[in-house]
Design a protein around this motif. Structure first.
Motif, mmCIF file in Angstrom:
data_model
loop_
_atom_site.group_PDB
_atom_site.id
_atom_site.type_symbol
_atom_site.label_atom_id
_atom_site.label_comp_id
_atom_site.label_asym_id
_atom_site.label_seq_id
_atom_site.Cartn_x
_atom_site.Cartn_y
_atom_site.Cartn_z
ATOM 1 N N ARG A 6 2.864 -2.820 13.011
ATOM 2 C CA ARG A 6 2.169 -1.565 13.325
ATOM 3 C C ARG A 6 2.873 -0.387 12.674
ATOM 4 N NH1 ARG A 6 3.330 2.500 16.949
ATOM 5 N NH2 ARG A 6 1.538 3.758 17.649
ATOM 6 N N MET A 7 4.202 -0.379 12.751
ATOM 7 C CA MET A 7 4.960 0.703 12.125
ATOM 8 C C MET A 7 4.673 0.771 10.636
ATOM 9 S SD MET A 7 7.803 1.093 9.975
ATOM 10 C CE MET A 7 8.851 -0.334 10.235
ATOM 11 N N ARG A 8 4.700 -0.368 9.967
ATOM 12 C CA ARG A 8 4.471 -0.376 8.516
ATOM 13 C C ARG A 8 3.045 0.061 8.181
ATOM 14 N NH1 ARG A 8 7.253 -5.261 9.302
ATOM 15 N NH2 ARG A 8 5.375 -6.506 8.929
ATOM 16 N N ASN A 25 9.768 7.248 4.664
ATOM 17 C CA ASN A 25 10.088 5.846 4.387
ATOM 18 C C ASN A 25 11.094 5.217 5.332
ATOM 19 O OD1 ASN A 25 8.506 5.534 1.797
ATOM 20 N ND2 ASN A 25 9.784 7.286 1.253
ATOM 21 N N VAL A 26 12.148 5.964 5.692
ATOM 22 C CA VAL A 26 13.205 5.342 6.492
ATOM 23 C C VAL A 26 13.726 6.269 7.584
ATOM 24 C CG1 VAL A 26 13.949 3.811 4.636
ATOM 25 C CG2 VAL A 26 14.962 6.095 4.810
ATOM 26 N N GLY A 27 12.928 7.265 7.974
ATOM 27 C CA GLY A 27 13.414 8.224 8.956
ATOM 28 C C GLY A 27 12.421 8.513 10.048
ATOM 29 N N CYS A 28 11.917 9.752 10.066
ATOM 30 C CA CYS A 28 11.076 10.233 11.164
ATOM 31 C C CYS A 28 9.885 9.327 11.449
ATOM 32 C CB CYS A 28 10.549 11.625 10.849
ATOM 33 S SG CYS A 28 11.788 12.790 10.293
ATOM 34 N N VAL A 29 9.143 8.970 10.415
ATOM 35 C CA VAL A 29 7.894 8.236 10.621
ATOM 36 C C VAL A 29 8.142 6.843 11.201
ATOM 37 C CG1 VAL A 29 5.918 7.202 9.441
ATOM 38 C CG2 VAL A 29 6.568 9.573 8.958
ATOM 39 N N PRO A 30 8.931 5.986 10.556
ATOM 40 C CA PRO A 30 9.128 4.658 11.153
ATOM 41 C C PRO A 30 9.868 4.693 12.479
ATOM 42 C CG PRO A 30 10.542 4.943 9.236
ATOM 43 C CD PRO A 30 9.596 6.095 9.244
ATOM 44 N N SER A 31 10.845 5.582 12.628
ATOM 45 C CA SER A 31 11.608 5.601 13.880
ATOM 46 C C SER A 31 10.739 6.026 15.055
ATOM 47 C CB SER A 31 12.831 6.515 13.761
ATOM 48 O OG SER A 31 12.465 7.865 13.635
ATOM 49 N N LYS A 32 9.877 7.022 14.853
ATOM 50 C CA LYS A 32 9.038 7.473 15.967
ATOM 51 C C LYS A 32 7.964 6.448 16.309
ATOM 52 C CE LYS A 32 11.729 10.812 16.016
ATOM 53 N NZ LYS A 32 12.651 10.222 15.018
ATOM 54 N N ALA A 33 7.532 5.652 15.329
ATOM 55 C CA ALA A 33 6.603 4.561 15.632
ATOM 56 C C ALA A 33 7.278 3.528 16.531
ATOM 57 C CB ALA A 33 6.125 3.904 14.338
ATOM 58 N N LEU A 34 8.546 3.203 16.246
ATOM 59 C CA LEU A 34 9.281 2.261 17.087
ATOM 60 C C LEU A 34 9.539 2.834 18.467
ATOM 61 C CD1 LEU A 34 9.663 0.460 14.606
ATOM 62 C CD2 LEU A 34 12.069 0.232 15.237
ATOM 63 N N ILE A 35 9.933 4.105 18.521
ATOM 64 C CA ILE A 35 10.215 4.752 19.804
ATOM 65 C C ILE A 35 8.965 4.740 20.686
ATOM 66 C CG2 ILE A 35 10.695 6.985 20.878
ATOM 67 C CD1 ILE A 35 12.618 7.493 18.479
ATOM 68 N N ARG A 36 7.814 5.017 20.083
ATOM 69 C CA ARG A 36 6.568 5.029 20.872
ATOM 70 C C ARG A 36 6.254 3.643 21.411
ATOM 71 N NH1 ARG A 36 3.825 5.070 24.229
ATOM 72 N NH2 ARG A 36 1.787 6.058 24.602
ATOM 73 N N ALA A 37 6.462 2.617 20.607
ATOM 74 C CA ALA A 37 6.208 1.258 21.076
ATOM 75 C C ALA A 37 7.157 0.885 22.211
ATOM 76 C CB ALA A 37 6.348 0.276 19.921
ATOM 77 N N ALA A 38 8.427 1.250 22.060
ATOM 78 C CA ALA A 38 9.411 0.959 23.100
ATOM 79 C C ALA A 38 9.076 1.700 24.385
ATOM 80 C CB ALA A 38 10.812 1.339 22.618
ATOM 81 N N ARG A 51 0.838 -1.199 0.000
ATOM 82 C CA ARG A 51 0.000 0.000 0.000
ATOM 83 C C ARG A 51 0.876 1.254 0.000
ATOM 84 N NH1 ARG A 51 -3.000 2.339 4.438
ATOM 85 N NH2 ARG A 51 -2.334 0.597 5.740
ATOM 86 N N LEU A 52 1.954 1.228 0.765
ATOM 87 C CA LEU A 52 2.902 2.340 0.774
ATOM 88 C C LEU A 52 3.436 2.608 -0.625
ATOM 89 C CD1 LEU A 52 4.958 4.305 2.279
ATOM 90 C CD2 LEU A 52 6.493 2.319 2.313
ATOM 91 N N VAL A 53 3.948 1.550 -1.263
ATOM 92 C CA VAL A 53 4.568 1.706 -2.583
ATOM 93 C C VAL A 53 3.550 2.176 -3.613
ATOM 94 C CG1 VAL A 53 5.707 0.479 -4.472
ATOM 95 C CG2 VAL A 53 6.412 0.064 -2.104
#
Length: 517
Positions: free
Chosen positions: A129-131, A86-99, A28-30
């Motif tokens: 969830r991040m994806r 794709n590989v910065g703010c959005v995915p990293s902050k999703a991981l940080i929030r989960a952690a 869906r992203l692509v």
């Protein structure tokens, strides 16, 4: 654009692209940011503006110019949205929030909450969830949206063929003005054996589906610290390796030390002042040989994450043909973001020391003014805040005390700690402080550092004050809701106001009160 882009792109006329893992979210992203059936438009006459690179700077430039009625072309060789989506703010902050959520669960006992035995992190679900969220956000950067805005979107490698022409996918685009916004990619440190062993960067780590049992993170800047803490919280054995004497070497030392303490509490093993001499593969994993303070230390891990510096994406652009000067730091620009070819501008990571999405956005707005309307806006006039999203967060704006000293400015600093703020006490978030630097004898704010759980949100009030020419007196007169974390900023202003009560003024007040009694 990135090293990954070079690997993924088949040719300039093909839009077939996959982002691993190949699941419904990434498909869906692509389909939004690199549609499989997309056909590049036919150029029709000269463009007012051609934008190369569809990260934050490129997207803002294209959308802004098109919104003003300009004829705009946007060229991207990989995925619209660039690093941020794709590989910065959005995915990293999703991981940080989960952690952070998992850390809160494990620490819930302090609030009288009992956690059932056997609670655990499902890393696969965390990444899914991040994806999913990344795909949910992607329509705003989509090819269809920009086409609806009136932008001609081209996929492929852009190459200058002259001072006012660009070739992409076999088509030649003529322009009155152009913007280079191709960004930067993760640097590969010169460590013997590292390329052969293999390593992750921000461009590949978000494709993981299984948690690395042992992870080495090279580089203790913002990216390294954020991801080291997150993976340690998920359960990885994390080694954070930094060549400088301490983590976050560009930040306030007191603030960085608080973050280091928090990382160590989360299980991160920090090695500073370290030089990695070799990397090799062994039956037990990937071996890093390093020296720190004269002592050799061998670290065995399953994955290596490199977060040590950025390299500008200048390859393949044909900058020489356009008369655009560049060096190892990127495209050379003046204070108005003009390159050595006055028809061509640059914005974002390709030309800026500020490698932030919001910096790229701000620079793109300057480009629109200067390129389209003969504006005279300057990058040096920007007040640039930033935040590192560790726990606690660090945020900063303006001058550090050392920078003020170098400018021979006489300063005074005012500080308040969160353990004296009611809301922070109630929330159990008492680590940290706010430190504001003012010009001596005045309330003029020169800079500020905040380290605390909500530093990234709180710094905007200080940034607004600097931009608006408002001092600590104005902040002191501003009513802040109680109880909030932002009350800490008002308490800093109160500390300044107390200095205005000099012994002489205090004596006059005393005499007045005695006379009126």
């Amino acid at each position: 654009m990135s090293r990954q882009a070079n690997a993924d792109e088949h040719n300039s006329n093909s839009n077939e692209m996959k982002v691993p893992p190949d699941d419904e979210h990434n498909r869906r992203l692509v389909e939004n940011v690199r549609p499989s059936k997309w056909k590049n438009p036919k150029p029709d006459g000269r463009y007012n503006l051609v934008v190369i690179g569809a990260g934050a700077a490129g997207l803002v430039s294209a959308a802004g110019a098109a919104g003003l009625g300009a004829k705009v072309a946007l060229i991207e060789r990989h995925l619209l949205g660039g690093d941020c989506l794709n590989v910065g703010c959005v995915p990293s902050k999703a991981l940080i929030r989960a952690a952070r959520a998992w850390a809160a669960v494990r620490g819930a006992g302090q609030f009288g909450i009992e956690i059932p035995p056997g609670s655990r992190v499902d890393f696969g679900e965390v990444m899914s969830r991040m994806r999913r969220l990344r795909a949910d956000i992607s329509p705003i950067d989509s090819a269809n949206r920009f086409r609806e805005l009136g932008v001609d979107v081209f996929f492929g490698q852009a190459t200058f063929k002259g001072p006012d022409t660009i070739q992409v996918g076999g088509e030649t685009l003529r322009f009155k003005r152009a913007v280079i916004a191709t960004g930067a990619r993760a640097s590969s440190p010169p460590i013997q054996g590292l390329e052969a062993v293999g390593f992750l960067t921000n461009e590949t780590i978000f494709s993981l589906t299984e948690l690395p049992r042992r992870l080495a993170v090279i580089g203790a800047g913002a990216i390294g610290c954020e991801l080291a803490q997150s993976f340690a919280r998920f359960g990885s054995e994390v080694h954070l390796i930094e060549v400088a004497a301490g983590i976050l070497p560009n930040e306030d030392r007191d603030a960085a030390q608080l973050v280091a303490k928090s990382l160590e509490q989360d299980g991160v093993r920090i090695v500073c002042g370290a030089k990695i001499s070799q990397a090799s593969s062994t039956p037990g994993g990937k071996l890093l040989v390093l020296e720190s303070n004269g002592t050799r230390n061998d670290i065995l891990v399953d994955e290596i994450l490199v977060g040590a510096g950025r390299t500008p994406n200048v390859e393949g652009l044909g900058l020489e043909s356009a008369g655009v000067a560049y060096d190892k730091s990127g495209v050379q620009v003046d204070d108005r973001l003009r390159t050595t070819n006055r028809r061509i501008f640059a914005a974002g990571d390709i030309c800026s020391r500020f490698k932030f999405t919001h910096a790229a956005d701000a620079m793109a707005r300057i480009v629109i003014q200067n390129a389209m309307f003969f504006g005279r806006s300057k990058v040096s006039a920007l007040t640039m805040p930033w935040s590192t999203f560790t726990d606690p967060e660090i945020a900063h704006v303006g001058l550090y005390e050392k920078e003020a000293q170098e400018k021979r400015l006489k300063t005074t600093s005012f500080e308040h700690r969160f353990h004296e703020v009611d809301r922070a006490i109630l929330d159990g978030e008492t680590e940290g402080f706010i430190r504001v630097l003012v010009k001596k004898g005045t309330d003029q704010i020169l800079g500020a550092t905040i380290v605390g759980s909500h530093a990234g949100d709180l710094i905007s009030e200080i940034s607004l004050a600097i931009v608006g020419g408002l001092g600590l007196k104005t902040i002191g007169r501003t009513i802040h809701p109680y109880p909030t974390q932002a009350e800490c900023i008002k308490k800093v202003a109160d500390a300044y106001n107390r200095t205005r009560l000099t012994p002489r003024i205090k004596s006059l007040f005393k005499k007045w009160l005695e006379w009126t009694r």
